[in-house]
Design a protein around this motif. Structure first.
Motif, PDB file in Angstrom:
ATOM      1  N   GLU A 190     -25.083  50.357  52.681  1.00 31.24           N
ATOM      2  CA  GLU A 190     -25.767  51.289  53.568  1.00 31.24           C
ATOM      3  C   GLU A 190     -26.334  50.572  54.807  1.00 31.24           C
ATOM      4  O   GLU A 190     -26.751  49.430  54.720  1.00 31.24           O
ATOM      5  CB  GLU A 190     -26.932  51.894  52.779  1.00 31.24           C
ATOM      6  CG  GLU A 190     -27.387  53.231  53.217  1.00 31.24           C
ATOM      7  CD  GLU A 190     -28.234  53.872  52.098  1.00 31.24           C
ATOM      8  OE1 GLU A 190     -27.693  54.198  51.034  1.00 31.24           O
ATOM      9  OE2 GLU A 190     -29.456  54.001  52.292  1.00 31.24           O
ATOM     10  N   SER A 191     -26.413  51.304  55.919  1.00 31.99           N
ATOM     11  CA  SER A 191     -26.951  50.682  57.129  1.00 31.99           C
ATOM     12  C   SER A 191     -28.459  50.901  57.212  1.00 31.99           C
ATOM     13  O   SER A 191     -29.013  51.826  56.603  1.00 31.99           O
ATOM     14  CB  SER A 191     -26.287  51.278  58.371  1.00 31.99           C
ATOM     15  OG  SER A 191     -26.701  52.617  58.558  1.00 31.99           O
ATOM     16  N   GLU A 249     -21.867  55.161  64.865  1.00 37.56           N
ATOM     17  CA  GLU A 249     -21.844  54.221  63.724  1.00 37.56           C
ATOM     18  C   GLU A 249     -20.916  53.045  63.945  1.00 37.56           C
ATOM     19  O   GLU A 249     -20.403  52.469  62.994  1.00 37.56           O
ATOM     20  CB  GLU A 249     -21.449  54.952  62.432  1.00 37.56           C
ATOM     21  CG  GLU A 249     -22.516  55.902  61.946  1.00 37.56           C
ATOM     22  CD  GLU A 249     -22.285  56.302  60.500  1.00 37.56           C
ATOM     23  OE1 GLU A 249     -21.348  57.075  60.264  1.00 37.56           O
ATOM     24  OE2 GLU A 249     -23.020  55.820  59.634  1.00 37.56           O
ATOM     25  N   GLN A 250     -20.657  52.691  65.198  1.00 38.74           N
ATOM     26  CA  GLN A 250     -19.818  51.513  65.436  1.00 38.74           C
ATOM     27  C   GLN A 250     -20.321  50.671  66.607  1.00 38.74           C
ATOM     28  O   GLN A 250     -19.547  49.958  67.230  1.00 38.74           O
ATOM     29  CB  GLN A 250     -18.355  51.913  65.619  1.00 38.74           C
ATOM     30  CG  GLN A 250     -18.127  52.993  66.658  1.00 38.74           C
ATOM     31  CD  GLN A 250     -16.657  53.339  66.781  1.00 38.74           C
ATOM     32  OE1 GLN A 250     -15.802  52.462  66.837  1.00 38.74           O
ATOM     33  NE2 GLN A 250     -16.356  54.623  66.837  1.00 38.74           N
ATOM     34  N   GLY A 251     -21.593  50.771  66.890  1.00 38.73           N
ATOM     35  CA  GLY A 251     -22.168  49.865  67.874  1.00 38.73           C
ATOM     36  C   GLY A 251     -21.865  50.190  69.315  1.00 38.73           C
ATOM     37  O   GLY A 251     -22.238  49.437  70.212  1.00 38.73           O
ATOM     38  N   VAL A 287     -31.251  45.513  68.466  1.00 40.26           N
ATOM     39  CA  VAL A 287     -30.015  45.594  67.673  1.00 40.26           C
ATOM     40  C   VAL A 287     -29.611  47.053  67.485  1.00 40.26           C
ATOM     41  O   VAL A 287     -30.407  47.966  67.677  1.00 40.26           O
ATOM     42  CB  VAL A 287     -30.187  44.943  66.278  1.00 40.26           C
ATOM     43  CG1 VAL A 287     -30.654  43.497  66.394  1.00 40.26           C
ATOM     44  CG2 VAL A 287     -31.152  45.734  65.396  1.00 40.26           C
ATOM     45  N   CYS A 288     -28.350  47.243  67.088  1.00 43.88           N
ATOM     46  CA  CYS A 288     -27.893  48.560  66.671  1.00 43.88           C
ATOM     47  C   CYS A 288     -28.176  48.689  65.180  1.00 43.88           C
ATOM     48  O   CYS A 288     -27.598  47.952  64.373  1.00 43.88           O
ATOM     49  CB  CYS A 288     -26.391  48.711  66.915  1.00 43.88           C
ATOM     50  SG  CYS A 288     -25.928  48.691  68.644  1.00 43.88           S
ATOM     51  N   CYS A 329     -27.193  50.765  63.170  1.00 44.44           N
ATOM     52  CA  CYS A 329     -26.013  51.170  62.396  1.00 44.44           C
ATOM     53  C   CYS A 329     -25.179  49.978  61.958  1.00 44.44           C
ATOM     54  O   CYS A 329     -24.321  50.105  61.095  1.00 44.44           O
ATOM     55  CB  CYS A 329     -25.153  52.165  63.187  1.00 44.44           C
ATOM     56  SG  CYS A 329     -24.293  51.456  64.612  1.00 44.44           S
ATOM     57  N   LEU A 330     -25.410  48.810  62.557  1.00 48.15           N
ATOM     58  CA  LEU A 330     -24.606  47.631  62.224  1.00 48.15           C
ATOM     59  C   LEU A 330     -25.400  46.594  61.430  1.00 48.15           C
ATOM     60  O   LEU A 330     -24.912  45.498  61.179  1.00 48.15           O
ATOM     61  CB  LEU A 330     -24.045  46.977  63.497  1.00 48.15           C
ATOM     62  CG  LEU A 330     -23.114  47.850  64.339  1.00 48.15           C
ATOM     63  CD1 LEU A 330     -22.565  47.063  65.521  1.00 48.15           C
ATOM     64  CD2 LEU A 330     -21.959  48.387  63.491  1.00 48.15           C
ATOM     65  N   VAL A 331     -26.625  46.944  61.055  1.00 48.36           N
ATOM     66  CA  VAL A 331     -27.417  46.049  60.209  1.00 48.36           C
ATOM     67  C   VAL A 331     -27.354  46.607  58.796  1.00 48.36           C
ATOM     68  O   VAL A 331     -27.670  47.785  58.585  1.00 48.36           O
ATOM     69  CB  VAL A 331     -28.884  45.987  60.686  1.00 48.36           C
ATOM     70  CG1 VAL A 331     -29.723  45.122  59.755  1.00 48.36           C
ATOM     71  CG2 VAL A 331     -28.947  45.470  62.119  1.00 48.36           C
ATOM     72  N   ALA A 332     -26.927  45.798  57.848  1.00 50.49           N
ATOM     73  CA  ALA A 332     -26.927  46.265  56.460  1.00 50.49           C
ATOM     74  C   ALA A 332     -28.372  46.377  55.996  1.00 50.49           C
ATOM     75  O   ALA A 332     -29.205  45.531  56.335  1.00 50.49           O
ATOM     76  CB  ALA A 332     -26.152  45.290  55.577  1.00 50.49           C
TER      77      ALA A 332
END
Ligand SMILES: Cc1cc2nc3c(=O)[nH]c(=O)nc-3n(C[C@H](O)[C@H](O)[C@H](O)COP(=O)(O)OP(=O)(O)OC[C@H]3O[C@@H](n4cnc5c(N)ncnc54)[C@H](O)[C@@H]3O)c2cc1C
Ligand code: FES
Ligand code: FES
Lengths: 179, 295
Positions: free
Chosen positions: A21-22, A41-43, A57-58, A60-63
Motif C-alpha cells: 500500500e502507498s 498514482e504514478q508520480g 515527495v509524491c 503515491c510512490l512511498v510505500a
C-alpha cells in the motif's frame, strides 16, 4: 501490518495496512486525511505531494512501510506549520474555519492562492500548496524560473498556471513585507 | 506480500540471500508505479530506506563512491564538481518530487534503456559495486546492462554503490523530450573529455535495447584529436571532424519505433546531440586551456 507515522505533528497509527500500500492510501483511507489527492498514482501529477521528513515527495510512490517512524506534513497541516515557523500557535479557526470568517486558519500560501484566483476545480491545489510552501521556505524571494522549476512536478488542467505563478509571487511579496 | 525492513546492510544482504525473489525498494519511483498498477506483485518487498550507508558518498583519489540510494537532488547539490555529467543528467529526471526519492541505484536496478544516469555513467567511466553474502564484485558499467530492463546482478546480489571516475575535463549531457520536466528520454547522449588519458567517452540512451557507448565514434575522435595535436593546441575542431563523429555516433544506435519517436528520428537526434555536446565540451576545454596557458 501496522504503521506508526507522525502526521502534521501528531503520532498516528494505521492498522491492517497491506504491504504494497502507498502512503497516499494510508493518509486518505485509513487516517481520514483526504486533502492529498489521488489522480495518477504514478508520480506524474503531483496532486499527492506531501513532505516526508521535510522532503517534498509524491505520497503515491512511498510505500506505507517506508513511512514507519517518519514525519509527514500534508496540506491539512500547512497552516499549523506556518504558524509554528512564525513562532506562534495555530491560527484561530484552524479547525475547519467554522468559527472565523472565510479564509481564517489558512497559511499565507493558501491565502495567496485564494486571493490570486489560483484555484478553480481545486484538485491540483493541495499538491501545489505543499510544493509552493516548500519552495518559499527554502527560497523566500524566488525568481520566475525558480517557481516554474519548483512546481514542474505538479499538473493543473484548469488554470493555465498563470494565476498559480501569481499566487506564489504574491505569497513571497507579502512575506517580504512583514520582515 | 511481506515487507522486509533490514536496519543494516548486512541484514539486507542476508534477507536477499534468504529470499532471492525479494524486490529491493529504494526511492520506489519505479517499483511503486508497478505495484500501484498491479503490474507486479512481489512476494517480498525489501525496503532499503533504513540503511544509512546507501545514502552516503565518499570522494576518493580517483573515484566518487556513490551510495546506491543517494537521491538525484543530492547529486545535483553536492557532486556537480566531480560528477558534472551525472549532475546534469540528474537535473533532467522527472520533477523535484521524483528527484528527492529516485536514485542511481534504482536507475541501474531498473536498467531501462531510457534511464538518464546511464549515458552519464558510460561517458564518465564507472563500476557497479554488487554485493551479496558471498562477497563483492565490481562490474564495469558497460557490462552491467544485459538486455531491455535486464542487468548483470545475480538473484542474491544488491547494489551497494557505484564507483564513478572523477571528472578531469568537461562533461555534457543532452536529452530529447517534449518538454523540460517529467519526460522520459526519446533519446539521450552523454559525453566526457578525459584530457589526462587524451580520450573521449560517450554514452547513448534510449536508442538501442541497452544503454551503450559509441565506440567507433570514440576511437575515430581519439585518433583525430591525437593526430591533429588538438589536445595541446586547444584549437577549434574542424566541422568535418565533428560531423564524422556525429555520423559514427548515430551509426552506433539500434533504435526502435515507438510512441515517443521513430527509429529514424532517434538516429538523427543522437547525431545532433553528439555534435552539440562535443562542441560545448570542447569550447569549455579550450577556454580552460587558454586560461592555464595565459596564467
Ligand atoms: C513521474 C516519473 C518520472 C520519471 N522520470 C524519469 C526520468 O526523467 N529519467 C529517468 O531515468 N527515470 C525517470 N523515472 C524513473 C525512476 O525515477 C528512476 O529510474 C529512478 O532512478 C529509480 O530510482 P528509485 O530509487 O526510485 O528506484 P526503485 O523504484 O526503488 O527501484 C527501481 C529498481 O531498482 C531495484 N533496486 C533499487 N535499489 C537497488 C539496490 N540497491 N540493489 C539492487 N536493486 C535495486 C528495484 O528492485 C527496482 O527493480 C521517472 C519515474 C516517475 C514516476
Ligand atoms: S497521484 Fe501521486 S503524483 Fe499523481
Ligand atoms: S484547479 Fe483544476 S486541476 Fe488545477
Amino acid at each position: 501490518m501496522r504503521v506508526n507515522v507522525t502526521v502534521n505533528g501528531r503520532l498516528r497509527e494505521a492498522d491492517d495496512v497491506w504491504e504494497g500500500e502507498s502512503l497516499l492510501y494510508v493518509l486518505r483511507e485509513r487516517l481520514g486525511l483526504p486533502g492529498s489527492k489521488n489522480a495518477c498514482e504514478q508520480g506524474e501529477c503531483g496532486s499527492c505531494t506531501v513532505r516526508l521528513d521535510g522532503e517534498l515527495v509524491c505520497a503515491c510512490l512511498v510505500a506505507a512501510g517506508q513511512a514507519e517512524g517518519r514525519e509527514v506534513v500534508t496540506v491539512e497541516g500547512l497552516a499549523e506549520l506556518a504558524a509554528r515557523r512564525a513562532g506562534g500557535s495555530a491560527p484561530a479557526g484552524e479547525e475547519r474555519g467554522e468559527e472565523g470568517p472565510p479564509g481564517a486558519g489558512l497559511s499565507p500560501v493558501q491565502r495567496a492562492f485564494v486571493d490570486a484566483g489560483a484555484v478553480q476545480c481545486g484538485f491540483c491545489t493541495p499538491g501545489l500548496l505543499v510544493a509552493a510552501d516548500d519552495l518559499l521556505a527554502r527560497v523566500p524571494d524566488p525568481s520566475d524560473a525558480d517557481i516554474r522549476e519548483a512546481l514542474s512536478g505538479n499538473l493543473c488542467r484548469c488554470t493555465g498556471y498563470e494565476k498559480i505563478l501569481d499566487a506564489v509571487r504574491l505569497a513571497a511579496a507579502r512575506a517580504g513585507e512583514t520582515v | 506480500m511481506d515487507f522486509l525492513r533490514p536496519g543494516t546492510w548486512e541484514e539486507a544482504l542476508a534477507a536477499k540471500a534468504e529470499h532471492p525473489s525479494a524486490v529491493p525498494l529504494a526511492g520506489g519511483t519505479d517499483v511503486m508505479v508497478e505495484i500501484n498498477f498491479d503490474h507486479r506483485r512481489p512476494e517480498y518487498l525489501l525496503d532499503l530506506n533504513r540503511i544509512g550507508d546507501l545514502y552516503e558518498w565518499e570522494t576518493g583519489e580517483r573515484d566518487v563512491r556513490l551510495g546506491a540510494s543517494v537521491p538525484y537532488t543530492r547529486i545535483m547539490e553536492h557532486l556537480r564538481g566531480p560528477l558534472p555529467g551525472l549532475a546534469l543528467a540528474a537535473h533532467t529526471v522527472g520533477s523535484p518530487q521524483i528527484r528527492n526519492r529516485g536514485s542511481v541505484g534504482g536507475n541501474l536496478g531498473a536498467a531501462s534503456p531510457a534511464g538518464d544516469s546511464h549515458p552519464a555513467l558510460l561517458a564518465a567511466g564507472a563500476e557497479v559495486e554488487a554485493e551479496s553474502v558471498r562477497g563483492t564484485r565490481l562490474i564495469p558499467v558497460e557490462r552491467f546492462y544485459t538486455g531491455v530492463k535486464r542487468n548483470a546482478l545475480e538473484p542474491d546480489e544488491l547494489i551497494r554503490a557505484v564507483r564513478i571516475r572523477k571528472a578531469d575535463g568537461p562533461q555534457q549531457f543532452a536529452k530529447v523530450g517534449t518538454r523540460n520536466a517529467m519526460v522520459i528520454a526519446v533519446c539521450a547522449f552523454g559525453l566526457a573529455l578525459h584530457p589526462e588519458a587524451r580520450a573521449v567517452r560517450t554514452g547513448i540512451g534510449s536508442a538501442a535495447p541497452t544503454p551503450l557507448r559509441a565506440r567507433a565514434a570514440e576511437e575515430f575522435l581519439d585518433a583525430a584529436l591525437a593526430e591533429g595535436g588538438f589536445w595541446d593546441s586547444g584549437r577549434d575542431l574542424p566541422p568535418s571532424l565533428a560531423r564524422q563523429f556525429a555520423e559514427l555516433a548515430a551509426g552506433a544506435c539500434n533504435p526502435i519505433d515507438d510512441v515517443r519517436g521513430s527509429a529514424r528520428y532517434r538516429r538523427h537526434a543522437v547525431g545532433v546531440m553528439a555534435r552539440r555536446t562535443l562542441g560545448w565540451a570542447w569550447d569549455t576545454y579550450r577556454g580552460s586551456e587558454r586560461t592555464t596557458r595565459c596564467a
